[in-house]
Motif scaffolding. Structure first.
Motif, short mmCIF file in Angstrom:
data_model
loop_
_atom_site.label_atom_id
_atom_site.label_comp_id
_atom_site.label_asym_id
_atom_site.label_seq_id
_atom_site.Cartn_x
_atom_site.Cartn_y
_atom_site.Cartn_z
N GLN A 172 0.83 -1.21 0.00
CA GLN A 172 0.00 0.00 0.00
C GLN A 172 0.86 1.26 0.00
OE1 GLN A 172 -2.49 -0.70 3.41
NE2 GLN A 172 -4.22 -1.30 2.15
N ALA A 173 1.96 1.24 0.75
CA ALA A 173 2.85 2.40 0.79
C ALA A 173 3.45 2.66 -0.59
CB ALA A 173 3.94 2.18 1.82
N ALA A 174 3.90 1.62 -1.26
CA ALA A 174 4.46 1.77 -2.61
C ALA A 174 3.38 2.25 -3.58
CB ALA A 174 5.05 0.45 -3.09
N LEU A 175 2.18 1.72 -3.44
CA LEU A 175 1.07 2.11 -4.30
C LEU A 175 0.69 3.57 -4.07
CD1 LEU A 175 -0.96 0.91 -6.36
CD2 LEU A 175 -2.49 0.58 -4.45
N ASP A 176 0.67 3.99 -2.82
CA ASP A 176 0.35 5.39 -2.52
C ASP A 176 1.38 6.34 -3.13
OD1 ASP A 176 -1.91 4.68 -1.12
OD2 ASP A 176 -0.95 4.78 0.85
N GLU A 177 2.64 5.93 -3.13
CA GLU A 177 3.68 6.76 -3.74
C GLU A 177 3.49 6.84 -5.25
OE1 GLU A 177 8.52 7.17 -3.72
OE2 GLU A 177 7.54 5.82 -2.31
N MET A 178 3.15 5.71 -5.88
CA MET A 178 2.89 5.72 -7.32
C MET A 178 1.68 6.59 -7.66
SD MET A 178 3.74 1.93 -8.79
CE MET A 178 3.05 0.94 -7.49
N LEU A 179 0.64 6.50 -6.83
CA LEU A 179 -0.54 7.34 -7.05
C LEU A 179 -0.19 8.82 -6.94
CD1 LEU A 179 -3.53 5.56 -5.29
CD2 LEU A 179 -3.57 6.60 -7.54
N ALA A 180 0.60 9.17 -5.94
CA ALA A 180 1.00 10.57 -5.76
C ALA A 180 1.80 11.05 -6.97
CB ALA A 180 1.81 10.72 -4.48
N ASN A 181 2.70 10.21 -7.46
CA ASN A 181 3.49 10.59 -8.64
C ASN A 181 2.61 10.74 -9.87
OD1 ASN A 181 5.92 10.64 -7.27
ND2 ASN A 181 6.33 8.49 -7.64
N ALA A 182 1.69 9.84 -10.07
CA ALA A 182 0.80 9.91 -11.23
C ALA A 182 -0.08 11.16 -11.15
CB ALA A 182 -0.07 8.66 -11.31
#
Length: 90
Positions: free
Chosen positions: A62-72
């Motif tokens: 989830q932490a990695a996914l949240d970072e990807m979402l923020a970047n996108a």
């Protein structure tokens, strides 16, 4: 896709773009990606509730996914900053 893989994919895309072998990223492309990432986040939340024994592993995902979402979302905002700004006259 982990953040490192995402960054590598973006680097490859930018190199292909400079060579004329790729198209520019469109806001619609990012909208699709954001939608997929949000769905994956919901799936992870459901998995965390169903499998509490895997909570630590799921938390890292989830932490990695949240970072990807923020970047996108950040990239999406940079592609069309005037569309979101009512003072820009757009």
């Amino acid at each position: 896709m982990a953040f490192g893989k995402f960054r590598d994919a973006m680097d490859r895309h930018l190199k292909r773009l400079r060579k004329g072998e790729a198209h520019k990223i469109k806001p619609a492309d990012l909208d699709k990606m954001i939608t997929k990432l949000e769905k994956r986040r919901q799936d992870l939340l459901a998995e965390a509730q169903a499998k509490p024994q895997k909570a630590e592993r799921i938390t890292h995902k989830q932490a990695a996914l949240d970072e990807m979402l923020a970047n996108a979302r950040s990239l999406r905002a940079r592609l069309e900053p005037a569309a979101d700004d009512p003072d820009s006259g757009a």
